[in-house]
Design a protein around this motif. Structure first.
Motif, PDB file in Angstrom:
ATOM      1  N   LYS A 226       0.837  -1.216   0.000  1.00  0.00           N
ATOM      2  CA  LYS A 226       0.000   0.000   0.000  1.00  0.00           C
ATOM      3  C   LYS A 226       0.863   1.253   0.000  1.00  0.00           C
ATOM      4  N   GLU A 227       1.885   1.270   0.851  1.00  0.00           N
ATOM      5  CA  GLU A 227       2.761   2.444   0.935  1.00  0.00           C
ATOM      6  C   GLU A 227       3.557   2.646  -0.356  1.00  0.00           C
ATOM      7  N   ALA A 228       3.862   1.561  -1.042  1.00  0.00           N
ATOM      8  CA  ALA A 228       4.601   1.643  -2.312  1.00  0.00           C
ATOM      9  C   ALA A 228       3.693   2.040  -3.468  1.00  0.00           C
ATOM     10  N   LYS A 229       2.377   2.051  -3.196  1.00  0.00           N
ATOM     11  CA  LYS A 229       1.366   2.381  -4.216  1.00  0.00           C
ATOM     12  C   LYS A 229       1.378   1.369  -5.371  1.00  0.00           C
ATOM     13  N   LEU A 230       1.414   0.093  -5.003  1.00  0.00           N
ATOM     14  CA  LEU A 230       1.301  -0.966  -6.010  1.00  0.00           C
ATOM     15  C   LEU A 230      -0.118  -0.895  -6.571  1.00  0.00           C
ATOM     16  N   ALA A 231      -0.240  -0.475  -7.827  1.00  0.00           N
ATOM     17  CA  ALA A 231      -1.549  -0.107  -8.385  1.00  0.00           C
ATOM     18  C   ALA A 231      -2.276  -1.241  -9.095  1.00  0.00           C
ATOM     19  N   PHE A 232      -1.532  -2.239  -9.545  1.00  0.00           N
ATOM     20  CA  PHE A 232      -2.149  -3.273 -10.395  1.00  0.00           C
ATOM     21  C   PHE A 232      -1.253  -4.502 -10.361  1.00  0.00           C
ATOM     22  N   ILE A 233      -1.879  -5.684 -10.377  1.00  0.00           N
ATOM     23  CA  ILE A 233      -1.096  -6.922 -10.449  1.00  0.00           C
ATOM     24  C   ILE A 233      -1.637  -7.830 -11.551  1.00  0.00           C
ATOM     25  N   LEU A 234      -0.744  -8.666 -12.059  1.00  0.00           N
ATOM     26  CA  LEU A 234      -1.121  -9.780 -12.931  1.00  0.00           C
ATOM     27  C   LEU A 234      -0.501 -11.017 -12.301  1.00  0.00           C
ATOM     28  N   ASN A 235      -1.327 -11.852 -11.712  1.00  0.00           N
ATOM     29  CA  ASN A 235      -0.854 -13.078 -11.060  1.00  0.00           C
ATOM     30  C   ASN A 235      -1.500 -14.286 -11.703  1.00  0.00           C
ATOM     31  N   PHE A 248      -5.285 -13.828 -12.759  1.00  0.00           N
ATOM     32  CA  PHE A 248      -6.009 -12.831 -11.969  1.00  0.00           C
ATOM     33  C   PHE A 248      -5.296 -11.489 -12.121  1.00  0.00           C
ATOM     34  N   ALA A 249      -6.020 -10.499 -12.600  1.00  0.00           N
ATOM     35  CA  ALA A 249      -5.426  -9.180 -12.801  1.00  0.00           C
ATOM     36  C   ALA A 249      -6.322  -8.132 -12.157  1.00  0.00           C
ATOM     37  N   GLY A 250      -5.710  -7.005 -11.778  1.00  0.00           N
ATOM     38  CA  GLY A 250      -6.496  -5.911 -11.222  1.00  0.00           C
ATOM     39  C   GLY A 250      -5.906  -5.341  -9.956  1.00  0.00           C
ATOM     40  N   ASP A 251      -6.784  -4.928  -9.038  1.00  0.00           N
ATOM     41  CA  ASP A 251      -6.375  -4.333  -7.778  1.00  0.00           C
ATOM     42  C   ASP A 251      -5.416  -5.269  -7.038  1.00  0.00           C
ATOM     43  N   ALA A 252      -4.352  -4.688  -6.479  1.00  0.00           N
ATOM     44  CA  ALA A 252      -3.289  -5.484  -5.859  1.00  0.00           C
ATOM     45  C   ALA A 252      -3.791  -6.382  -4.734  1.00  0.00           C
ATOM     46  N   PHE A 253      -4.894  -6.023  -4.119  1.00  0.00           N
ATOM     47  CA  PHE A 253      -5.388  -6.801  -2.982  1.00  0.00           C
ATOM     48  C   PHE A 253      -6.605  -7.648  -3.340  1.00  0.00           C
ATOM     49  N   GLU A 254      -7.534  -7.072  -4.077  1.00  0.00           N
ATOM     50  CA  GLU A 254      -8.730  -7.823  -4.466  1.00  0.00           C
ATOM     51  C   GLU A 254      -8.399  -8.962  -5.436  1.00  0.00           C
ATOM     52  N   ALA A 255      -7.573  -8.671  -6.417  1.00  0.00           N
ATOM     53  CA  ALA A 255      -7.203  -9.701  -7.403  1.00  0.00           C
ATOM     54  C   ALA A 255      -6.400 -10.813  -6.739  1.00  0.00           C
ATOM     55  N   HIS A 256      -5.514 -10.432  -5.821  1.00  0.00           N
ATOM     56  CA  HIS A 256      -4.710 -11.420  -5.115  1.00  0.00           C
ATOM     57  C   HIS A 256      -5.598 -12.311  -4.246  1.00  0.00           C
ATOM     58  N   GLU A 257      -6.566 -11.708  -3.585  1.00  0.00           N
ATOM     59  CA  GLU A 257      -7.490 -12.467  -2.729  1.00  0.00           C
ATOM     60  C   GLU A 257      -8.255 -13.510  -3.544  1.00  0.00           C
ATOM     61  N   LYS A 258      -8.721 -13.104  -4.733  1.00  0.00           N
ATOM     62  CA  LYS A 258      -9.440 -14.048  -5.618  1.00  0.00           C
ATOM     63  C   LYS A 258      -8.526 -15.188  -6.043  1.00  0.00           C
ATOM     64  N   GLY A 259      -7.290 -14.833  -6.370  1.00  0.00           N
ATOM     65  CA  GLY A 259      -6.319 -15.848  -6.777  1.00  0.00           C
ATOM     66  C   GLY A 259      -6.009 -16.825  -5.654  1.00  0.00           C
ATOM     67  N   CYS A 260      -5.880 -16.306  -4.429  1.00  0.00           N
ATOM     68  CA  CYS A 260      -5.602 -17.172  -3.266  1.00  0.00           C
ATOM     69  C   CYS A 260      -6.761 -18.135  -3.019  1.00  0.00           C
ATOM     70  N   GLU A 261      -7.989 -17.655  -3.190  1.00  0.00           N
ATOM     71  CA  GLU A 261      -9.176 -18.519  -3.022  1.00  0.00           C
ATOM     72  C   GLU A 261      -9.126 -19.681  -4.010  1.00  0.00           C
ATOM     73  N   PHE A 262      -8.800 -19.357  -5.253  1.00  0.00           N
ATOM     74  CA  PHE A 262      -8.721 -20.371  -6.307  1.00  0.00           C
ATOM     75  C   PHE A 262      -7.664 -21.418  -5.959  1.00  0.00           C
ATOM     76  N   VAL A 263      -6.475 -20.946  -5.594  1.00  0.00           N
ATOM     77  CA  VAL A 263      -5.365 -21.856  -5.280  1.00  0.00           C
ATOM     78  C   VAL A 263      -5.674 -22.687  -4.038  1.00  0.00           C
ATOM     79  N   LYS A 264      -6.275 -22.068  -3.051  1.00  0.00           N
ATOM     80  CA  LYS A 264      -6.608 -22.783  -1.811  1.00  0.00           C
ATOM     81  C   LYS A 264      -7.571 -23.931  -2.085  1.00  0.00           C
ATOM     82  N   ASN A 265      -8.579 -23.687  -2.921  1.00  0.00           N
ATOM     83  CA  ASN A 265      -9.565 -24.727  -3.249  1.00  0.00           C
ATOM     84  C   ASN A 265      -8.920 -25.923  -3.951  1.00  0.00           C
ATOM     85  N   LEU A 266      -7.879 -25.665  -4.748  1.00  0.00           N
ATOM     86  CA  LEU A 266      -7.183 -26.751  -5.449  1.00  0.00           C
ATOM     87  C   LEU A 266      -6.137 -27.441  -4.575  1.00  0.00           C
TER      88      LEU A 266
END
Length: 426
Positions: A226-235, A248-266
């Motif tokens: 957040k302090e570094a202003k990471l604006a966008f991710i592609l994971n 998963f692309a988009g907001d650094a936190f929302e997109a990451h959260e969606k990606g973690c959910e996917f990986v956790k389920n698998l």
């Protein structure tokens, strides 16, 4: 039964008793509906919680893309060209720097860059390798929730737009890789990494594979992003062949959260209590050294009885992976001495590789480790209080001799890809 274990760039097939329990991520059987390129492109076109990165890049002069180093199997030959094209869509003349997030690892070599990114990208794009020990390269961004100083690479701080690419997998103390981890430890000063990876945090029962809730290490990492202003991710999420199965692309936190959910389920697998557990670190590039391979040993640790034997099969052709990590064990009488020493170290006194030493010591105090590796690693392994064995078959034979012919055996072909739910009685 026959089971294939990744080892370096190859796979070793081993015959095992039919009673062997196999713990595998469901990623092995997951069939995506699109090609790798189509998955990445669709993610970029439909970002989560954010405008498209092509919109964010409008009017920006200096853009920095954080990417992973040689120790991570991010399929950059696929992701990066599509990412660059999307960024330049509305801003073809922007100045883009690709910052290789080495964290506290050694610098990526030219040969490794060519292998990871391909000749065309290396030749035509501007790459900079992050060096965590270079104080002059860092900018101060405040104090982390843990109390440590937040210092990150100036290139990221001075960028008009900071974005990152990476992959999401279970992580043995940060919960999951990807997202915020690109900043801390990825492009952070060694001082910041040391504070975040202190013995108190590593010892926390919240700092475990697949857990973000209440995880003190994750909390620091989110703050840093957040302090570094990471604006966008592609994971991306990948399978055993290192192929993209989801993006998963988009907001650094929302997109990451969606990606973690996917990986956790698998990745979630039911634990067991085995006398002998065989695992690997997923083959190249993840099993190049002993340092990285501690990750998969934690999955085996979660499945082994308190006195169970762990068989780790990792190529380790690049040796120990950290001089301080190696010397800590070499200079100790036994792993208990290492564990006791590290647990007394205050945050501000954290030393290089201490976190990896702490976790390995925890494992070695409780389990005998038979280590299948490249012969060049034999002396190093034995200096570090592990037993070198040339093949998985020989290691299993040795383990059965110790534990008895009725020993319960479990295998985790890719220890870095699973989140083990421990049995209630463990």
């Amino acid at each position: 039964m026959k089971v294939k274990f990744p080892f370096g760039r190859e796979k070793i097939e081993v015959e095992l008793p039919d009673s062997t329990q196999v713990l595998e991520s469901k990623a092995a059987e997951y069939v995506p509906s699109k090609s790798q390129e189509e998955l990445v492109q669709a993610a970029l076109e439909h970002p989560i919680g954010s405008k498209r990165v092509s919109e964010l890049a409008k009017g920006k002069k200096k853009i920095v893309i954080i990417t992973s180093d040689h120790t991570r199997p991010v399929p950059s030959k696929i992701t990066l060209p599509l990412y660059l094209k999307e960024i330049r869509k509305n801003n073809p003349d922007c100045e883009i720097t690709i910052l290789i997030a080495t964290g506290f690892h050694r610098p990526t070599t030219k040969e490794e860059m060519l292998d990871k990114f391909g000749e065309e990208l290396v030749k035509n794009e501007k790459f900079v390798i992050h060096m965590s020990q270079n104080d002059e390269d860092m900018a101060y961004l405040g104090v982390l929730p843990s109390g440590g100083e937040l210092l990150i690479n100036k290139l990221a701080v001075e960028a008009d737009l900071l974005v990152s690419e990476g992959f999401i997998e279970p992580h043995f103390f940060a919960g999951f890789s990807g997202g915020r981890k690109s900043v801390l430890p990825g492009i952070a000063s060694q001082k910041t990494v040391f504070g975040n990876h202190c013995s108190k945090f590593i010892a926390s029962d919240k700092s475990r594979t697949g857990n973000l809730d209440g995880n003190p290490i994750h909390k620091d990492m989110e703050f840093a992003a957040k302090e570094a202003k990471l604006a966008f991710i592609l994971n991306v999420a990948i399978d055993a062949d290192k192929k993209v199965i989801a993006a998963f692309a988009g907001d650094a936190f929302e997109a990451h959260e969606k990606g973690c959910e996917f990986v956790k389920n698998l990745s979630k697998v039911e634990g067991t209590d085995a006398d002998i557990v065989i695992t690997t670190n997923g083959g190249y590039p993840l099993d190049q050294n002993i340092y990285q391979s501690v990750k998969s040993m934690t999955a085996a640790e979660a499945c082994a009885k308190p006195d169970g034997i762990i068989i780790e099969a990792s190529k380790c052709n690049d040796g120990h992976g950290g001089e301080s990590f190696y010397q800590t064990f070499k200079n100790a009488k036994n792993p208990k001495e290492v564990e006791d020493m590290i647990l007394k170290v205050k945050m501000e006194d954290t030393i290089a590789d201490q976190w990896e030493s702490q976790i390995l010591a925890r494992i070695l105090v409780r389990h005998q480790v038979l280590y299948v590796a490249d012969k060049s690693a034999k002396d190093i392994l034995e200096d570090m209080h592990m037993t070198y064995v040339p093949t998985i078959e020989e290691a299993l034979k040795k383990a059965i001799e110790i534990k008895g012919k009725d020993a319960k055996i479990a295998v985790i072909p890719e220890g870095i890809s699973v989140i083990v739910t421990p049995k209630s009685n463990k």
